[in-house]
Design a protein around this motif. Structure first.
Motif, PDB file in Angstrom:
ATOM      1  N   ARG A 267       9.022  35.070 -50.435  1.00 37.53           N
ATOM      2  CA  ARG A 267       7.938  34.083 -50.473  1.00 37.53           C
ATOM      3  C   ARG A 267       8.055  33.170 -49.268  1.00 37.53           C
ATOM      4  NH1 ARG A 267       7.761  28.712 -52.220  1.00 37.53           N
ATOM      5  NH2 ARG A 267       5.649  28.001 -52.775  1.00 37.53           N
ATOM      6  N   PHE A 268       6.889  32.783 -48.711  1.00 40.88           N
ATOM      7  CA  PHE A 268       6.856  31.874 -47.568  1.00 40.88           C
ATOM      8  C   PHE A 268       6.289  30.519 -47.992  1.00 40.88           C
ATOM      9  CE2 PHE A 268       6.115  36.179 -45.585  1.00 40.88           C
ATOM     10  CZ  PHE A 268       7.453  36.353 -45.253  1.00 40.88           C
ATOM     11  N   THR A 269       4.964  30.378 -47.999  1.00 37.46           N
ATOM     12  CA  THR A 269       4.344  29.104 -48.389  1.00 37.46           C
ATOM     13  C   THR A 269       3.527  29.219 -49.659  1.00 37.46           C
ATOM     14  OG1 THR A 269       2.360  29.535 -47.043  1.00 37.46           O
ATOM     15  CG2 THR A 269       4.231  28.406 -45.972  1.00 37.46           C
ATOM     16  N   GLU A 270       3.101  30.423 -50.028  1.00 38.76           N
ATOM     17  CA  GLU A 270       2.230  30.581 -51.197  1.00 38.76           C
ATOM     18  C   GLU A 270       2.859  31.546 -52.191  1.00 38.76           C
ATOM     19  OE1 GLU A 270      -1.571  31.738 -49.718  1.00 38.76           O
ATOM     20  OE2 GLU A 270      -2.065  29.746 -48.943  1.00 38.76           O
ATOM     21  N   ALA A 271       2.219  32.691 -52.405  1.00 39.27           N
ATOM     22  CA  ALA A 271       2.652  33.636 -53.429  1.00 39.27           C
ATOM     23  C   ALA A 271       3.797  34.501 -52.918  1.00 39.27           C
ATOM     24  CB  ALA A 271       1.474  34.513 -53.860  1.00 39.27           C
ATOM     25  N   TYR A 272       4.386  35.227 -53.872  1.00 37.72           N
ATOM     26  CA  TYR A 272       5.453  36.161 -53.541  1.00 37.72           C
ATOM     27  C   TYR A 272       4.863  37.468 -52.990  1.00 37.72           C
ATOM     28  CZ  TYR A 272       9.491  33.706 -55.469  1.00 37.72           C
ATOM     29  OH  TYR A 272      10.511  32.819 -55.680  1.00 37.72           O
ATOM     30  N   TYR A 273       5.694  38.164 -52.227  1.00 39.84           N
ATOM     31  CA  TYR A 273       5.388  39.507 -51.740  1.00 39.84           C
ATOM     32  C   TYR A 273       6.454  40.459 -52.269  1.00 39.84           C
ATOM     33  CZ  TYR A 273       2.357  37.199 -48.300  1.00 39.84           C
ATOM     34  OH  TYR A 273       1.388  36.444 -47.689  1.00 39.84           O
ATOM     35  N   MET A 274       6.013  41.669 -52.586  1.00 36.25           N
ATOM     36  CA  MET A 274       6.925  42.741 -53.001  1.00 36.25           C
ATOM     37  C   MET A 274       6.973  43.776 -51.880  1.00 36.25           C
ATOM     38  SD  MET A 274       6.937  45.031 -56.498  1.00 36.25           S
ATOM     39  CE  MET A 274       5.183  45.386 -56.341  1.00 36.25           C
ATOM     40  N   ILE A 275       8.175  44.110 -51.420  1.00 43.47           N
ATOM     41  CA  ILE A 275       8.353  45.049 -50.308  1.00 43.47           C
ATOM     42  C   ILE A 275       8.855  46.369 -50.872  1.00 43.47           C
ATOM     43  CG2 ILE A 275       9.480  45.476 -48.107  1.00 43.47           C
ATOM     44  CD1 ILE A 275       9.752  42.519 -47.711  1.00 43.47           C
ATOM     45  N   LEU A 276       8.070  47.414 -50.686  1.00 45.07           N
ATOM     46  CA  LEU A 276       8.363  48.743 -51.214  1.00 45.07           C
ATOM     47  C   LEU A 276       8.710  49.700 -50.080  1.00 45.07           C
ATOM     48  CD1 LEU A 276       5.399  49.065 -53.750  1.00 45.07           C
ATOM     49  CD2 LEU A 276       7.774  48.517 -54.289  1.00 45.07           C
ATOM     50  N   ILE A 277       9.593  50.653 -50.369  1.00 40.29           N
ATOM     51  CA  ILE A 277       9.919  51.741 -49.444  1.00 40.29           C
ATOM     52  C   ILE A 277       9.008  52.917 -49.786  1.00 40.29           C
ATOM     53  CG2 ILE A 277      11.713  53.280 -48.584  1.00 40.29           C
ATOM     54  CD1 ILE A 277      13.776  51.249 -49.609  1.00 40.29           C
ATOM     55  N   THR A 278       8.143  53.271 -48.866  1.00 33.45           N
ATOM     56  CA  THR A 278       7.174  54.332 -49.130  1.00 33.45           C
ATOM     57  C   THR A 278       7.532  55.659 -48.467  1.00 33.45           C
ATOM     58  OG1 THR A 278       5.845  53.598 -47.249  1.00 33.45           O
ATOM     59  CG2 THR A 278       5.313  52.681 -49.411  1.00 33.45           C
ATOM     60  N   LYS A 279       8.509  55.661 -47.606  1.00 31.06           N
ATOM     61  CA  LYS A 279       8.880  56.902 -46.918  1.00 31.06           C
ATOM     62  C   LYS A 279      10.357  56.851 -46.570  1.00 31.06           C
ATOM     63  CE  LYS A 279       7.151  59.890 -43.190  1.00 31.06           C
ATOM     64  NZ  LYS A 279       6.230  59.944 -42.044  1.00 31.06           N
ATOM     65  N   ARG A 280      11.052  57.949 -46.730  1.00 28.59           N
ATOM     66  CA  ARG A 280      12.478  57.998 -46.493  1.00 28.59           C
ATOM     67  C   ARG A 280      12.838  59.338 -45.854  1.00 28.59           C
ATOM     68  NH1 ARG A 280      14.423  59.206 -52.770  1.00 28.59           N
ATOM     69  NH2 ARG A 280      13.747  61.382 -52.757  1.00 28.59           N
ATOM     70  N   THR A 281      14.020  59.390 -45.244  1.00 30.76           N
ATOM     71  CA  THR A 281      14.523  60.611 -44.621  1.00 30.76           C
ATOM     72  C   THR A 281      16.022  60.718 -44.886  1.00 30.76           C
ATOM     73  OG1 THR A 281      12.872  60.506 -42.870  1.00 30.76           O
ATOM     74  CG2 THR A 281      14.778  61.890 -42.469  1.00 30.76           C
ATOM     75  N   GLN A 282      16.458  61.891 -45.295  1.00 31.62           N
ATOM     76  CA  GLN A 282      17.890  62.110 -45.503  1.00 31.62           C
ATOM     77  C   GLN A 282      18.594  62.206 -44.156  1.00 31.62           C
ATOM     78  OE1 GLN A 282      18.168  65.643 -47.823  1.00 31.62           O
ATOM     79  NE2 GLN A 282      17.533  64.683 -49.729  1.00 31.62           N
ATOM     80  N   VAL A 283      19.669  61.453 -44.008  1.00 32.68           N
ATOM     81  CA  VAL A 283      20.424  61.459 -42.755  1.00 32.68           C
ATOM     82  C   VAL A 283      21.874  61.862 -42.950  1.00 32.68           C
ATOM     83  CG1 VAL A 283      18.940  59.778 -41.594  1.00 32.68           C
ATOM     84  CG2 VAL A 283      20.855  58.977 -42.986  1.00 32.68           C
TER      85      VAL A 283
ATOM     86  N   SER B 136       0.120  52.082 -55.129  1.00 32.70           N
ATOM     87  CA  SER B 136       0.908  52.765 -54.100  1.00 32.70           C
ATOM     88  C   SER B 136       2.000  53.577 -54.760  1.00 32.70           C
ATOM     89  CB  SER B 136       1.522  51.760 -53.106  1.00 32.70           C
ATOM     90  OG  SER B 136       2.434  50.908 -53.773  1.00 32.70           O
ATOM     91  N   ASN B 137       2.616  54.442 -53.975  1.00 32.41           N
ATOM     92  CA  ASN B 137       3.735  55.272 -54.404  1.00 32.41           C
ATOM     93  C   ASN B 137       4.918  54.967 -53.506  1.00 32.41           C
ATOM     94  OD1 ASN B 137       2.238  57.414 -56.301  1.00 32.41           O
ATOM     95  ND2 ASN B 137       0.962  56.987 -54.518  1.00 32.41           N
ATOM     96  N   SER B 138       6.093  54.914 -54.083  1.00 35.23           N
ATOM     97  CA  SER B 138       7.255  54.493 -53.301  1.00 35.23           C
ATOM     98  C   SER B 138       8.493  55.208 -53.813  1.00 35.23           C
ATOM     99  CB  SER B 138       7.444  52.976 -53.386  1.00 35.23           C
ATOM    100  OG  SER B 138       7.648  52.570 -54.725  1.00 35.23           O
ATOM    101  N   CYS B 139       9.570  55.045 -53.061  1.00 36.52           N
ATOM    102  CA  CYS B 139      10.855  55.617 -53.434  1.00 36.52           C
ATOM    103  C   CYS B 139      11.949  54.560 -53.489  1.00 36.52           C
ATOM    104  CB  CYS B 139      11.251  56.723 -52.454  1.00 36.52           C
ATOM    105  SG  CYS B 139      11.138  56.256 -50.716  1.00 36.52           S
ATOM    106  N   GLY B 140      11.577  53.305 -53.527  1.00 38.10           N
ATOM    107  CA  GLY B 140      12.567  52.247 -53.643  1.00 38.10           C
ATOM    108  C   GLY B 140      11.927  50.878 -53.508  1.00 38.10           C
ATOM    109  N   LEU B 141      12.626  49.887 -53.978  1.00 38.27           N
ATOM    110  CA  LEU B 141      12.166  48.501 -53.930  1.00 38.27           C
ATOM    111  C   LEU B 141      13.194  47.690 -53.146  1.00 38.27           C
ATOM    112  CD1 LEU B 141      10.274  46.189 -54.839  1.00 38.27           C
ATOM    113  CD2 LEU B 141      11.614  46.062 -56.960  1.00 38.27           C
ATOM    114  N   LEU B 142      12.731  47.062 -52.041  1.00 39.15           N
ATOM    115  CA  LEU B 142      13.625  46.238 -51.235  1.00 39.15           C
ATOM    116  C   LEU B 142      13.820  44.849 -51.819  1.00 39.15           C
ATOM    117  CD1 LEU B 142      12.705  47.054 -47.513  1.00 39.15           C
ATOM    118  CD2 LEU B 142      14.793  47.627 -48.734  1.00 39.15           C
TER     119      LEU B 142
END
Length: 988
Positions: free
Chosen positions: A188-204, A178-184
């Motif tokens: 982890r819940f009960t098993e493996a870890y998850y990585m949450i990426l920001i894939t879309k952004r808007t200047q405000v 995937s392609n992203s513009c940031g890492l949140l």
């Protein structure tokens, strides 16, 4: 090939092929592959000419790369940063100290092999590249991350990735995930870890040359081996349910971040900390985020433990509202920015989170900052340069939050307004003491409390809470110094809004002025040419929900502060701003959107009562809107708030899964998730009940004096402390005006109504109240706006009315030309915008047509003017030139009334005949057929008015025709028209 790349290649060729898991603590130097394999890989990498084509599509640097900085809804294309021309000189992989540009990475591409993830980041100049390696084979509960400290240039990173692909050919090679513009962060819940990426952004927004972005799209990547689809199919039901709960929190709404500006703190705090760091010899202040407003704090904890520089990869995110608008003041460009930060402590839905917890954190805690800046210069720095001393930046901060007592409401949804229960009556008000001490720490003293809840009620609900709140403040003020005490102002805003003649906004304006005198505002300065101002204290506003009434009051306070800010910038000579001016209209719409956003986050619906409700504008329309929003809020509070609360608890880390503990959905209440563990009360030191505050929090805020610029040989460049120039101007990139955020912000005013060019040419000032032609029509028929000169409804028996009635019918017959101007009004297209069928007209079209009546033909209009029923009920006090000859019937009627009043008429029937003959004489072309029977009936009606008791029915009236219905009623029949369903129908 550089040594660092060779060592990385050796590791990948060995570990990825054999899939040997790494230990949790990764070595700084990786193992090398054998010499034969390494030399083969090197020769293949150096001689490769189509490596970029095998890794992805080529990027045209003059085209697609611009989308990341345009402010549009940005999506990153695959391999966007790997295949293009490099700007400037090529950097080798340099271990050790990282440059400031290398720290700020804004684009990321995630690659995957069979056992690794590679997150490759690049800086804004597309010159520096860094690599983060994540192990996919770690056991559950273990996160293995290796941060490569080397900085690569474009050629080196391409060779590195090509080598990794060759080393993993046996297991599938290297693929783009995937392609992203940031890492949140990681969760982890009960098993493996998850990585949450920001894939879309808007200047405000843009503050000091630093952009603020809103998250538009995210992606959750499981850090497991195999495909994501297979993991989703094989995971346990609890894991799937936790992931579904997390997805109930929409991260694409109202979450904001910035790469180079600390949006978790106010402008005053940022300037103050930057000056202190620079005066102490620190080149750049450490990124000390305000933990209270970092909503992805729980997601950042795994990265903080595994990475040396976690914030080079992860971006802290706030939840709230950010909006910016531009004001054109005679060519002078002013930016108006609103930043609202919601606290992550004691966060939740409306009826589920009320009052305060035992740590002093209140529900619906929101910090609202308004920044007014003159963008004649972009950065925070003054000329010289005198760092962080530009006088063109001002700010003002407000606070809202629930009443800091232990109280709650029933959330069963049985009644829209459940009773208020004070759960715990604390004689020492420990929760309120902790809360106000925290406010002193954040904003200083004094704290001005504006309480807007109801004071008098038939069944006490809010009023009993207000009484307890006053007692708490009276107790806390006993220990505070006299000049630092909490200021309290109670105003029953709801009752005042319902009272006829009560000016709610006028009272709030007076309160706002008192608040500004107590707290002040912030303005930057260099202490030589411009004296800085500091805000000491805060205005804390609350009602029962801290939504509708609170937002209206905060708007009035913010409007008063806006006037002071514009005066400090030298734009106006006084702090007063008129309503309905362009400046106030813009600020009103921004604050309305700000209030709607806060209301959606806490209550589930938009504002139920807007500022127009309290200004009593368009009351009928606002009433219907308020009813709809109240129903939506009731529905959300009754059926959807529990799901939102579970998502908040999971995302914020209030609930963390542990083996043997109840699941989140099995908890009867989340009380202990937001309060301290009772087992810790024994070991916790009790807070002093009298000296409940921290004395150093009461000190006055002062801005450090900036250091004057040193001589040129030893002068510190601005780039060493602030990289705004590269982020905002991007000197090495091709840009277009239509894609620049500042251009779009200035070229299209968002909140101003359409104003004609003639009106702007006549008065272009944005501080003049405007009455636009396309204003919405009044919702009440009795409240029509006055246009032109004022009119007066006169008494028919007044002297003014008699003077108007005394006219000569034969005089000035052709003086009146009516409303139709044949020279300026075209009858062809007069009604082109209106439907032919009046049944299809809207209320606004009826209103506009009644104010400006038009006709299709001149003859039709003349007939309309000459119609005898056209009576001038509303007249002006000025003499009228109306032609009277066409109104002969009306003239005869008036003559009859005057003659009857004087007692001249002897016989009514004779007078009617005389009136008819008079009318025929005045209008020869019109004849009226009159029958003697009709004249007799009409004379009989006139005779009734001369009786002493005209409403009394005498015996002689019984046989008259007009009393037929009365005679039937005396017989027991109905006055109304009878139908076959009427029981009396058959008896008639």
């Amino acid at each position: 090939m550089p040594p660092s790349i060779r060592s990385q290649v050796g590791d990948e060729s060995k570990d990825d092929v054999s899939r040997v898991p790494e230990v949790h603590v990764l070595p700084a130097k990786l193992e090398k592959i054998d010499q034969d394999t390494r030399s083969t890989v090197q020769e293949d990498a150096l001689s490769r000419t189509d490596s970029n084509a095998r890794l992805g599509q080529n990027l045209n640097m003059d085209g697609n790369s611009e989308s990341q900085f345009t402010g549009e809804d940005e999506e990153i294309s695959p391999h966007q940063f790997l295949n293009g021309k490099s700007h400037g000189h090529q950097l080798e992989a340099l271990p050790g100290q990282l440059s400031e540009n290398a720290k700020t990475m804004q684009r990321f591409v995630l690659y995957e092999t069979a056992s690794r993830f590679y997150l490759v980041g690049q800086d804004m100049l597309e010159q520096n590249f860094r690599v983060l390696k994540i192990d996919r084979t770690s056991p559950p509960g273990l996160l293995n991350i290796f941060e490569d400290e080397n900085v690569y240039d474009r050629q080196s990173i391409n060779e590195l990735l090509a080598t990794i692909e060759d080393g993993n050919k046996a297991s599938g090679g290297l693929r783009t995930k995937s392609n992203s513009c940031g890492l949140l962060g990681f969760v982890r819940f009960t098993e493996a870890y998850y990585m949450i990426l920001i894939t879309k952004r808007t200047q405000v927004a843009m503050v000091g040359g630093h952009f603020i972005f809103q998250i538009e799209a995210t992606e959750v990547v499981p850090l497991t081996t195999g495909s994501t689809s297979r993991f989703q199919r094989d995971r346990n039901p609890e894991e799937a349910r936790y992931l579904g709960i997390l997805q109930n929190l929409d991260l694409t709404k109202f979450f904001y971040f910035s790469y180079s500006y600390n949006i978790t703190r106010t402008l005053q705090e940022n300037i103050q900390r930057e000056r202190e760091a620079f005066n102490q010899g620190v080149p750049h202040n450490t990124r000390d985020w305000h933990d209270m407003f970092v909503w992805n704090h729980h997601l950042l904890e795994p990265a903080n433990g595994a990475l040396k520089r976690p914030y080079d990869w992860c971006v802290p995110t706030i939840h709230g509202y950010v909006e910016q608008s531009s004001l054109d003041i005679f060519g002078r460009r002013i930016y108006l920015t609103i930043i609202a930060r919601r606290s992550r402590y004691f966060a939740g839905a409306r009826y589920l989170k009320r009052g305060a917890n035992d740590q002093g954190y209140v529900a619906n805690d929101v910090e609202t900052e308004q920044i007014v800046s003159d963008v004649v210069t972009t950065s925070f720095h003054g000329p010289g340069p005198v760092l962080f001393s530009s006088p063109n930046y001002t700010s003002y901060v407000q606070h809202r939050g629930s009443i800091p007592l232990h109280w709650s409401q029933d959330n069963s949804g049985v009644t829209p307004k459940p009773d208020i229960d004070i759960n715990l009556v604390d004689p020492f008000y420990a929760a309120a003491a902790l809360h106000f001490d925290d406010l002193f720490k954040r904003y200083g003293a004094p704290v001005y409390v504006l309480n807007l809840i109801k004071a008098r009620e038939r069944n006490p609900r809010e009023s009993k809470l207000g009484i307890e709140f006053e007692r708490a403040l009276a107790f806390l003020n006993q220990s505070l110094p006299e000049d630092k005490r909490i200021l309290y102002k109670a105003f029953d805003m709801s009752r005042a809004a319902k009272t006829r003649g009560q000016d709610v906004v006028g009272v709030l304006e007076l309160i706002a002025q008192d608040i500004m005198e107590e707290t002040g505002m912030f303005q930057n300065g260099d202490c030589v040419n411009s004296i800085p101002k500091m805000q000491n204290g805060i205005a804390r506003t609350n009602c029962i929900d801290c939504l509708d009434r609170t937002n209206a009051a905060q708007f009035v306070i913010g409007k008063r502060a806006l006037g002071h800010q514009l005066q400090a910038l030298g734009v106006i000579d006084g702090p007063h701003l008129e309503y309905d001016s362009d400046v106030v209209n813009t600020f009103t719409h921004m604050y309305h959107a700000h209030g709607d956003t806060i209301a959606i986050q806490y209550g589930g619906s938009h504002l139920a009562h807007t500022l127009s409700t309290y200004r009593k504008l368009n009351e009928w329309k606002n009433h219907s809107r308020d009813m709809v929003e109240s129903f939506k809020r009731y529905y959300h509070n009754s059926f959807l708030d529990s799901q939102r609360q579970e998502a908040y608890n999971l995302f914020l880390g209030n609930y963390i899964y542990a083996q043997g503990q109840p699941m989140l959905w099995d908890l009867p209440s989340d009380y202990y998730l937001h309060h301290a563990d009772p087992r810790e009360w024994i070991t916790r030191t009790a807070r002093h009940y009298v000296n409940w505050y921290t004395p150093e929090n009461l000190r006055e805020r002062k801005l450090p004096v900036p250091m004057l610029p040193a001589p040129m040989p030893v002068r510190v460049p601005v780039e060493a402390v602030d990289n705004y120039w590269l982020e905002y101007y991007r000197p090495l990139a091709i840009s277009s005006l239509v894609k620049l955020f500042s251009w779009k912000l200035s070229s299209r005013p968002r909140y101003l109504p359409e104003t004609t060019a003639a009106e702007l040419a006549r008065n272009p000032s944005p501080f003049i109240p405007r009455r636009h032609a396309n204003l919405e029509p009044p919702d009440s028929p009795g409240k029509k706006p006055r246009k032109g000169q004022h009119v007066t409804i006169l008494d028919p028996q007044s002297d003014d009315m008699r003077s108007i009635r005394s006219f000569n019918p034969n005089e000035n017959a052709n003086a009146f030309s009516g409303l139709l101007d044949t020279n300026s009004v075209s009858s062809k297209n007069a009604r082109s915008s209106l439907p032919a069928d009046k049944n299809q007209w809207t209320l606004k079209q009826f209103w506009d047509n009644s104010l400006s009546p038009t006709v299709t033909q001149e003859d039709e209009y003349i007939a309309y003017v000459n119609h005898p029923l056209t009576l001038p009920l509303v007249t002006s006090t000025e003499p009228s030139d109306m032609e009277i000859g066409a109104h002969s019937d009306f003239a005869a009627y008036i003559s009859r009334a005057e003659s009857a009043a004087a007692g001249v008429a002897g016989n009514e029937a004779d007078w009617v005949l005389n009136a008819v003959h008079t009318r025929a004489t005045l209008a020869d072309d019109a004849e009226l057929d009159v029958f003697e029977e009709n004249l007799a009936d009409f004379a009989e009606f006139l005779a009734i008015a001369e009786n002493e008791n005209p409403l009394t029915v005498s015996d002689e009236d019984g046989g008259r025709k007009r009393y037929k219905a009365y005679r039937q009623w005396l017989k027991g029949k109905s006055f109304f028209k009878q139908s076959k369903l009427d029981p009396e129908y058959k008896s008639t």
